[in-house]
Scaffold this motif. Structure first.
Motif, PDB file in Angstrom:
ATOM      1  N   VAL A 156      11.801 -39.222 -10.818  1.00  0.00           N
ATOM      2  CA  VAL A 156      13.237 -38.922 -10.844  1.00  0.00           C
ATOM      3  C   VAL A 156      13.941 -39.604  -9.672  1.00  0.00           C
ATOM      4  O   VAL A 156      15.002 -40.220  -9.835  1.00  0.00           O
ATOM      5  CB  VAL A 156      13.471 -37.397 -10.810  1.00  0.00           C
ATOM      6  CG1 VAL A 156      14.963 -37.085 -10.724  1.00  0.00           C
ATOM      7  CG2 VAL A 156      12.874 -36.744 -12.046  1.00  0.00           C
ATOM      8  N   GLY A 157      13.354 -39.504  -8.492  1.00  0.00           N
ATOM      9  CA  GLY A 157      13.954 -40.129  -7.325  1.00  0.00           C
ATOM     10  C   GLY A 157      14.063 -41.637  -7.471  1.00  0.00           C
ATOM     11  O   GLY A 157      15.071 -42.235  -7.103  1.00  0.00           O
ATOM     12  N   PHE A 158      13.029 -42.273  -8.026  1.00  0.00           N
ATOM     13  CA  PHE A 158      13.047 -43.733  -8.155  1.00  0.00           C
ATOM     14  C   PHE A 158      14.052 -44.185  -9.206  1.00  0.00           C
ATOM     15  O   PHE A 158      14.745 -45.193  -9.005  1.00  0.00           O
ATOM     16  CB  PHE A 158      11.652 -44.244  -8.503  1.00  0.00           C
ATOM     17  CG  PHE A 158      11.542 -45.735  -8.450  1.00  0.00           C
ATOM     18  CD1 PHE A 158      11.454 -46.388  -7.232  1.00  0.00           C
ATOM     19  CD2 PHE A 158      11.536 -46.482  -9.619  1.00  0.00           C
ATOM     20  CE1 PHE A 158      11.358 -47.774  -7.184  1.00  0.00           C
ATOM     21  CE2 PHE A 158      11.439 -47.861  -9.574  1.00  0.00           C
ATOM     22  CZ  PHE A 158      11.354 -48.512  -8.352  1.00  0.00           C
ATOM     23  N   VAL A 159      14.136 -43.487 -10.321  1.00  0.00           N
ATOM     24  CA  VAL A 159      15.116 -43.853 -11.358  1.00  0.00           C
ATOM     25  C   VAL A 159      16.533 -43.741 -10.808  1.00  0.00           C
ATOM     26  O   VAL A 159      17.361 -44.660 -10.971  1.00  0.00           O
ATOM     27  CB  VAL A 159      14.936 -42.971 -12.609  1.00  0.00           C
ATOM     28  CG1 VAL A 159      16.107 -43.162 -13.573  1.00  0.00           C
ATOM     29  CG2 VAL A 159      13.633 -43.304 -13.313  1.00  0.00           C
ATOM     30  N   LEU A 160      16.830 -42.635 -10.124  1.00  0.00           N
ATOM     31  CA  LEU A 160      18.167 -42.461  -9.552  1.00  0.00           C
ATOM     32  C   LEU A 160      18.441 -43.500  -8.463  1.00  0.00           C
ATOM     33  O   LEU A 160      19.539 -44.061  -8.391  1.00  0.00           O
ATOM     34  CB  LEU A 160      18.301 -41.047  -8.982  1.00  0.00           C
ATOM     35  CG  LEU A 160      18.273 -39.897  -9.993  1.00  0.00           C
ATOM     36  CD1 LEU A 160      18.340 -38.553  -9.276  1.00  0.00           C
ATOM     37  CD2 LEU A 160      19.424 -40.013 -10.985  1.00  0.00           C
ATOM     38  N   ALA A 161      17.429 -43.772  -7.631  1.00  0.00           N
ATOM     39  CA  ALA A 161      17.605 -44.760  -6.562  1.00  0.00           C
ATOM     40  C   ALA A 161      17.815 -46.158  -7.145  1.00  0.00           C
ATOM     41  O   ALA A 161      18.602 -46.950  -6.603  1.00  0.00           O
ATOM     42  CB  ALA A 161      16.403 -44.743  -5.623  1.00  0.00           C
ATOM     43  N   THR A 162      17.136 -46.482  -8.237  1.00  0.00           N
ATOM     44  CA  THR A 162      17.298 -47.785  -8.868  1.00  0.00           C
ATOM     45  C   THR A 162      18.698 -47.957  -9.439  1.00  0.00           C
ATOM     46  O   THR A 162      19.342 -48.992  -9.250  1.00  0.00           O
ATOM     47  CB  THR A 162      16.251 -47.970  -9.976  1.00  0.00           C
ATOM     48  OG1 THR A 162      14.932 -47.880  -9.412  1.00  0.00           O
ATOM     49  CG2 THR A 162      16.416 -49.313 -10.665  1.00  0.00           C
TER      50      THR A 162
END
Length: 279
Positions: free
Chosen positions: A58-64
C-alpha cells in the motif's frame, strides 16, 4: 541495476553467492521443520509477515502515484509548481524515515484530527457525524502515510530522470502529429520512461520492505514487532532474530531475483525488436 560481472571469456560468472545463500536457506528451513524451538519462533514471527507485505504494497503504490505527480509538477511549465515540487522533494529527502514516522504519527495525525473536526464542526454540532479522536486514526495507517511521504520524494526523482531520458525527437514528432500534452505523456513518454525507471523503482520497493520494519516502533504487529515481542518474553534473541532476518531475506532476495529476470526479459525483447526493425 547493473548487469552481472563477466569472466575473462565474456560469460557471466556463476552465481556462487546465490548457491551459498540457497544452501543456508535450505539449512534453516530444515531446522525450522525439525527443531521445535525454531518451529515455534517461525510460527509466531510469520504472523507479522502479512502486515509487512500490506504496509509495503500500500505504501509503495501510494508513494509511486504521488511521486509521479511530483515529477510531472517538477517538469511543468509553471514556476510555482516546479518550485513547490522541488521544495517538497529536497525537504522530505533530508529527513530520516524514522523521524518522519514519529512526526506523522505524533504530530501529523493529531493535527489532521484537529483540522478535520474544525472543518466538520457544523456537521458534528448537528449530530450528523461524531467527533474524530486521535485514537481513531490507526497506527498502521500513520505508518503507511509516513512511508508514502518519505518514499514519494525519492520515487519522484526516479520518474523525473526517466522522463528526461526519453528522446526529445519523439516528443516533437508527437507534437507534429497533433497529440495533446496529456496524450504525448500517456502514449509516448510514460511507456518509454517505465523501461528506464524499472530497475531503480524495484530497488526502492526492496528498500521499502526493509524500512517497513521501522513501523514496529509504533507497536504495529509486523514481522519485526512480532520477533521483538517473542524475544523479550523468551530471551531467545539469537534464534528469534535469526528467523526474522531469514524471512526478510526470503522476501528481498526473492524479489531482487525476480526483478533481475524481468529486466533481462525486457532487455532481450527490446533487442529482438530492434533486430527485427533492422531486417
Amino acid at each position: 541495476m547493473a548487469p552481472p560481472p563477466s569472466s575473462a571469456a565474456g560469460k557471466p560468472d556463476f552465481p556462487w553467492w546465490l548457491a551459498v545463500a540457497a544452501a543456508i536457506a535450505a539449512f534453516l528451513a530444515v531446522q525450522i521443520a525439525i527443531n521445535d524451538l525454531y518451529s515455534q519462533i517461525f510460527t509466531v514471527v510469520s504472523r507479522g509477515v502479512w502486515i509487512t507485505i500490506f504496509v509495503t504494497l500500500v505504501g509503495f503504490v501510494l508513494a509511486t502515484l504521488f511521486g509521479l505527480l511530483l515529477a510531472v509538477m517538477g517538469l511543468s511549465n509553471s514556476l510555482a509548481l516546479r518550485q513547490t515540487a522541488r521544495f517538497y522533494v529536497e525537504i522530505i529527502r533530508g529527513i530520516p524515515i524514522l523521524v518522519l514516522l514519529f512526526y506523522i504519527a505524533f504530530v501529523g495525525a493529531p493535527g489532521f484530527v484537529i483540522a478535520w473536526n474544525a472543518l466538520m464542526s457544523p456537521l458534528i454540532e448537528a449530530g450528523v457525524i461524531g467527533e474524530l479522536l486521535v485514537r481513531d486514526v490507526s497506527l498502521l495507517w500513520r505508518a503507511i502515510m509516513a512511508l508514502t511521504i518519505g518514499y514519494s520524494a525519492f520515487i519522484s526523482e526516479v520518474f523525473r530522470a526517466g522522463i528526461l531520458a526519453v528522446d526529445q525527437g519523439q516528443i516533437e514528432a508527437a507534437k507534429a502529429l497533433g497529440l495533446t500534452r496529456l496524450q504525448r505523456f500517456r502514449l509516448i513518454v510514460l511507456p518509454q520512461a517505465i523501461r528506464t525507471i524499472l530497475p531503480p523503482l524495484g530497488n526502492d520497493f526492496i528498500a521499502m520492505i526493509k524500512d517497513s520494519s521501522l513501523v514496529s516502533v509504533l507497536g504495529v504487529a509486523d514481522l519485526t514487532q512480532m520477533g521483538k515481542v517473542y524475544a523479550s518474553g523468551s530471551f531467545r534473541f539469537f534464534e528469534t532474530y535469526s528467523i526474522v532476518a531469514y524471512v526478510y531475506l526470503l522476501l528481498t532476495v526473492g524479489l531482487s531475483l525476480g526483478l533481475r529476470a524481468l529486466e533481462r526479459r525486457l532487455r532481450n525483447a527490446e533487442a529482438e525488436r530492434g533486430a527485427g526493425e533492422r531486417h
